[in-house]
Every structure is written in C-alpha cells, then in structure tokens.
Scaffold this motif. Structure first.
Motif, PDB file in Angstrom:
ATOM      1  N   LYS A  41     -41.441 -34.989 -55.375  1.00 30.09           N
ATOM      2  CA  LYS A  41     -40.321 -34.596 -54.513  1.00 30.09           C
ATOM      3  C   LYS A  41     -39.437 -33.559 -55.211  1.00 30.09           C
ATOM      4  O   LYS A  41     -38.934 -32.641 -54.562  1.00 30.09           O
ATOM      5  CB  LYS A  41     -39.495 -35.827 -54.120  1.00 30.09           C
ATOM      6  CG  LYS A  41     -40.206 -36.747 -53.144  1.00 30.09           C
ATOM      7  CD  LYS A  41     -39.324 -37.942 -52.833  1.00 30.09           C
ATOM      8  CE  LYS A  41     -39.937 -38.867 -51.823  1.00 30.09           C
ATOM      9  NZ  LYS A  41     -39.033 -39.985 -51.488  1.00 30.09           N
ATOM     10  N   GLU A  42     -39.247 -33.708 -56.509  1.00 29.05           N
ATOM     11  CA  GLU A  42     -38.456 -32.729 -57.268  1.00 29.05           C
ATOM     12  C   GLU A  42     -39.138 -31.359 -57.238  1.00 29.05           C
ATOM     13  O   GLU A  42     -38.473 -30.331 -57.091  1.00 29.05           O
ATOM     14  CB  GLU A  42     -38.260 -33.192 -58.717  1.00 29.05           C
ATOM     15  CG  GLU A  42     -37.320 -34.363 -58.878  1.00 29.05           C
ATOM     16  CD  GLU A  42     -35.860 -34.010 -58.625  1.00 29.05           C
ATOM     17  OE1 GLU A  42     -35.492 -32.830 -58.646  1.00 29.05           O
ATOM     18  OE2 GLU A  42     -35.081 -34.953 -58.407  1.00 29.05           O
ATOM     19  N   LEU A  43     -40.464 -31.328 -57.396  1.00 30.94           N
ATOM     20  CA  LEU A  43     -41.201 -30.064 -57.314  1.00 30.94           C
ATOM     21  C   LEU A  43     -41.036 -29.427 -55.937  1.00 30.94           C
ATOM     22  O   LEU A  43     -40.846 -28.214 -55.816  1.00 30.94           O
ATOM     23  CB  LEU A  43     -42.688 -30.289 -57.610  1.00 30.94           C
ATOM     24  CG  LEU A  43     -43.047 -30.685 -59.036  1.00 30.94           C
ATOM     25  CD1 LEU A  43     -44.518 -31.083 -59.122  1.00 30.94           C
ATOM     26  CD2 LEU A  43     -42.730 -29.554 -60.002  1.00 30.94           C
ATOM     27  N   LEU A  44     -41.099 -30.250 -54.902  1.00 32.08           N
ATOM     28  CA  LEU A  44     -40.911 -29.745 -53.534  1.00 32.08           C
ATOM     29  C   LEU A  44     -39.500 -29.199 -53.345  1.00 32.08           C
ATOM     30  O   LEU A  44     -39.313 -28.164 -52.702  1.00 32.08           O
ATOM     31  CB  LEU A  44     -41.185 -30.842 -52.511  1.00 32.08           C
ATOM     32  CG  LEU A  44     -42.649 -31.202 -52.318  1.00 32.08           C
ATOM     33  CD1 LEU A  44     -42.771 -32.525 -51.567  1.00 32.08           C
ATOM     34  CD2 LEU A  44     -43.370 -30.090 -51.583  1.00 32.08           C
ATOM     35  N   TYR A  45     -38.540 -29.897 -53.905  1.00 33.69           N
ATOM     36  CA  TYR A  45     -37.150 -29.442 -53.807  1.00 33.69           C
ATOM     37  C   TYR A  45     -36.991 -28.051 -54.419  1.00 33.69           C
ATOM     38  O   TYR A  45     -36.329 -27.185 -53.855  1.00 33.69           O
ATOM     39  CB  TYR A  45     -36.205 -30.439 -54.483  1.00 33.69           C
ATOM     40  CG  TYR A  45     -34.800 -29.908 -54.604  1.00 33.69           C
ATOM     41  CD1 TYR A  45     -33.984 -29.802 -53.479  1.00 33.69           C
ATOM     42  CD2 TYR A  45     -34.304 -29.474 -55.823  1.00 33.69           C
ATOM     43  CE1 TYR A  45     -32.698 -29.292 -53.577  1.00 33.69           C
ATOM     44  CE2 TYR A  45     -33.025 -28.968 -55.929  1.00 33.69           C
ATOM     45  CZ  TYR A  45     -32.226 -28.868 -54.807  1.00 33.69           C
ATOM     46  OH  TYR A  45     -30.960 -28.350 -54.889  1.00 33.69           O
ATOM     47  N   GLU A  46     -37.608 -27.839 -55.578  1.00 33.97           N
ATOM     48  CA  GLU A  46     -37.511 -26.541 -56.250  1.00 33.97           C
ATOM     49  C   GLU A  46     -38.046 -25.406 -55.381  1.00 33.97           C
ATOM     50  O   GLU A  46     -37.557 -24.287 -55.440  1.00 33.97           O
ATOM     51  CB  GLU A  46     -38.270 -26.578 -57.575  1.00 33.97           C
ATOM     52  CG  GLU A  46     -37.604 -27.441 -58.625  1.00 33.97           C
ATOM     53  CD  GLU A  46     -38.432 -27.604 -59.882  1.00 33.97           C
ATOM     54  OE1 GLU A  46     -39.416 -26.845 -60.077  1.00 33.97           O
ATOM     55  OE2 GLU A  46     -38.113 -28.493 -60.685  1.00 33.97           O
ATOM     56  N   GLU A  47     -39.055 -25.691 -54.558  1.00 33.74           N
ATOM     57  CA  GLU A  47     -39.662 -24.658 -53.713  1.00 33.74           C
ATOM     58  C   GLU A  47     -39.025 -24.529 -52.338  1.00 33.74           C
ATOM     59  O   GLU A  47     -39.081 -23.471 -51.727  1.00 33.74           O
ATOM     60  CB  GLU A  47     -41.155 -24.934 -53.528  1.00 33.74           C
ATOM     61  CG  GLU A  47     -41.973 -24.672 -54.754  1.00 33.74           C
ATOM     62  CD  GLU A  47     -43.455 -24.728 -54.454  1.00 33.74           C
ATOM     63  OE1 GLU A  47     -43.866 -24.448 -53.314  1.00 33.74           O
ATOM     64  OE2 GLU A  47     -44.212 -25.056 -55.379  1.00 33.74           O
ATOM     65  N   THR A  48     -38.462 -25.611 -51.820  1.00 29.21           N
ATOM     66  CA  THR A  48     -38.016 -25.605 -50.421  1.00 29.21           C
ATOM     67  C   THR A  48     -36.523 -25.835 -50.233  1.00 29.21           C
ATOM     68  O   THR A  48     -36.016 -25.640 -49.124  1.00 29.21           O
ATOM     69  CB  THR A  48     -38.742 -26.708 -49.621  1.00 29.21           C
ATOM     70  OG1 THR A  48     -38.351 -27.982 -50.139  1.00 29.21           O
ATOM     71  CG2 THR A  48     -40.248 -26.554 -49.683  1.00 29.21           C
TER      72      THR A  48
END
Length: 96
Positions: free
Chosen positions: A36-43
């Motif tokens: 989820k943290e990786l997704l946050y960084e992109e989106t």
C-alpha cells in the motif's frame, strides 16, 4: 560472506479499473501495508483508503506476500479498491 538479496523475489501485481496494473518485485516477507505504501508513492491514494483483496478476500495489512504466492509460481495478483480513486482523481491517474 552474507548476502541480503534473496534470489526469489515474488512479483505482486495490483489491478485497478482506473490506474490499471502496477507490478512490484518485493521480498517474500513484505507486508500488504508495504505494498500500500508503494501504491501511495505512485498514486497519492492514502494508505488508509486502500483495500487490497486476494481471491475476493480483504487482506489484513499484516499479511505477508509469501503467504499469498501460489506454489510453483513467482507471482501473486491482488485487486485494489479505494474510495479516493473514483471521481476527481480518476482522470489524472488514468492518464499518468
């Protein structure tokens, strides 16, 4: 000499209607919260608004990716549900 790299890094593919597919190679002990943290960084979709599901089951943040990878496969596919991706932000994310 010790090595920090694990030769087996599963690929996690996240599916969503607006953002499409996002794939990450991560260590097996990576948690759902880490994804989820990786997704946050992109989106920019806040982690608290993300819901990841696997085979229709909502995943707890503490679940480790290694427990989801099917035997004999290096990949796992999960679906993203997020209130913040419907509406105003969807067009911006779709054209990224």
């Amino acid at each position: 000499m010790s090595s920090c790299t694990d030769p087996w890094l599963p690929r996690v593919t996240v599916r969503h209607e607006y953002i499409g597919l996002r794939s990450y190679r991560v260590p097996p002990f990576t948690s759902v919260e880490d994804i989820k943290e990786l997704l946050y960084e992109e989106t920019n979709l806040p982690v608290k608004e993300q819901r990841l599901t696997y085979n229709g089951r909502l995943l707890d943040d503490s679940v480790q990716i290694r427990t989801l990878v099917p035997a004999g496969s290096p990949e796992v596919s999960v679906a993203l549900e997020g209130r913040g991706l419907k509406g105003g932000d969807s067009d911006r994310l779709r054209h990224r």
